[in-house]
Design a protein around this motif. Structure first.
Motif, PDB file in Angstrom:
ATOM      1  N   THR A  95      -1.070  -1.547   5.767  1.00 21.95           N
ATOM      2  CA  THR A  95      -0.745  -0.121   5.841  1.00 21.95           C
ATOM      3  C   THR A  95       0.667   0.194   5.353  1.00 21.95           C
ATOM      4  O   THR A  95       0.897   1.262   4.763  1.00 21.95           O
ATOM      5  CB  THR A  95      -0.885   0.394   7.289  1.00 21.95           C
ATOM      6  N   ALA A  96       1.629  -0.701   5.581  1.00 22.61           N
ATOM      7  CA  ALA A  96       3.026  -0.393   5.290  1.00 22.61           C
ATOM      8  C   ALA A  96       3.277  -0.073   3.822  1.00 22.61           C
ATOM      9  O   ALA A  96       4.157   0.736   3.500  1.00 22.61           O
ATOM     10  CB  ALA A  96       3.920  -1.549   5.723  1.00 22.61           C
TER      11      ALA A  96
ATOM     12  N   LEU B  28       4.160   3.819  10.962  1.00 24.18           N
ATOM     13  CA  LEU B  28       3.643   2.594  10.353  1.00 24.18           C
ATOM     14  C   LEU B  28       4.293   1.357  10.956  1.00 24.18           C
ATOM     15  O   LEU B  28       5.508   1.327  11.197  1.00 24.18           O
ATOM     16  CB  LEU B  28       3.898   2.601   8.849  1.00 24.18           C
TER      17      LEU B  28
ATOM     18  N   TRP C 275       1.258   2.051  16.813  1.00 26.13           N
ATOM     19  CA  TRP C 275       1.271   2.105  15.359  1.00 26.13           C
ATOM     20  C   TRP C 275      -0.065   2.573  14.795  1.00 26.13           C
ATOM     21  O   TRP C 275      -1.119   2.371  15.400  1.00 26.13           O
ATOM     22  CB  TRP C 275       1.588   0.730  14.775  1.00 26.13           C
TER      23      TRP C 275
END
Length: 333
Positions: free
Chosen positions: A153-154, A146, A214
């Motif tokens: 997304t994190a 990530l 990522w």
């Protein structure tokens, strides 16, 4: 099928390090309330430096074997999007560390749909007479792929592993996998992907670009696809096995977002309270999502022997799939 794959054991584990929503507040200009109201996630677990997917998979596998009262199987199938290395596959290492010397072992890469795909693959080997016992694991160290600066997304993903043991048995036994529905649409692969590091990028002769290494996801589009595909797949499966929707006691969907779980329940006509929710404690754990939710529900009394259970998942590929069983009398390891 007179020769069916029967679930006889289940195990789960998450790394000890808990990360609450407040950990993202300052860095990503967000808040606990914002994350909870939009996703249902309250916390997730993340690996410490030096811990990999195989470490999680081995622990979950040990617990599933203990639950089933077994120390040997004929095959190990590992669903993961975060293998220890680009190659070789992670499953052989997991099998070796579990003391399952020389058994066949391989990875399945279907991202968040991986566990259902792995279940179908394992059940197929049992049905064909190739195996009698299979260890199926879904394991992810998703935090390692990530972008820590990407709020989209994190905040969503966590790490963990879940595993089940499948054994040859009669089709009417509790725990027998009664059917599957699988599908994919590669025309929308760009909705969920890691764009760099593979042969398409490397074949151009350029070195891997760190900025393209990522995980990326187009959240709005994925939300709609996930709800639609999981609902369609679940309806198809229920029709195939002749289960009326109202007869389903528990729906165990991929734990990505509580709003997706509710949307799928609404689309198939199932009361929302029958959907198992575990993502509030672990976030989106990709291929580990469904076995973690099953183990949690069984351990907390939400899932009882005799319950009719429908499972459905959606992930990158795009890929999706559903499976069903009557829950057996198993104690999570």
């Amino acid at each position: 099928m007179s020769r069916a794959a029967v679930l006889t054991g289940i195990g789960a584990m998450v790394p000890p390090r808990e990360v609450g929503n407040d950990a993202f507040a300052e860095r990503l200009a967000t808040s606990d309330e914002w994350i909870r109201t939009r996703t249902g996630i309250r916390k997730r677990h993340m690996v410490d430096p030096g811990t990999s997917t195989s470490d999680l998979a081995v622990e979950a596998g040990q617990r599933a074997l203990k639950s089933a009262g077994r120390d040997q199987v004929d095959l190990v199938v590992l669903a993961t999007a975060t293998p220890d290395y680009p190659l070789p596959g992670t499953a052989p290492d997991v099998a070796s560390r579990l003391g399952l010397d020389h058994v066949p072992a391989f990875d399945v890469a279907a991202v968040c749909a991986g566990f259902v795909y792995a279940l179908a693959t394992a059940a197929g080997t049992i049905g064909a007479g190739l195996t009698d016992r299979v260890l199926v694991i879904g394991a992810e160290a998703f935090s390692t792929i990530l972008d820590p600066t990407d709020r989209g997304t994190a905040i969503l993903f966590g790490d963990g592993a879940g595993a089940v043991v499948l054994e040859r048995g009669p089709a009417d036994a509790p725990g027998a996998l009664l059917g599957f529905d699988l599908g994919s649409d590669g025309s929308m692969a760009d909705l969920i992907m890691i764009p760099g590091g593979g042969s398409r990028q490397r074949s151009g002769g350029a070195p891997p670009d760190a900025d393209r290494a990522w995980f990326t996801m187009q959240g709005r589009e994925v939300f709609g696809q996930a709800a639609t595909r999981m609902a369609e797949s679940t309806r198809t499966l229920l029709k195939t096995i002749d289960w009326p929707v109202e007869s389903v006691d528990r729906f165990v969907g991929h734990q990505a977002n509580v709003r997706i779980l509710h949307a799928v329940s609404d689309l198939i006509g199932l009361p929302r309270e029958r959907a198992v929710v575990h993502l509030d404690q672990v976030g989106n754990t990709s291929a580990a999502s469904i076995p973690l939710a099953l183990a949690h529900a069984a351990a907390t009394g939400q899932l009882l022997p005799g319950h009719r259970v429908a499972m459905s998942a959606f992930g990158g590929g795009l890929a999706w799939g559903s499976a069903a069983l009557v829950w057996p009398d198993v104690v999570p390891g």
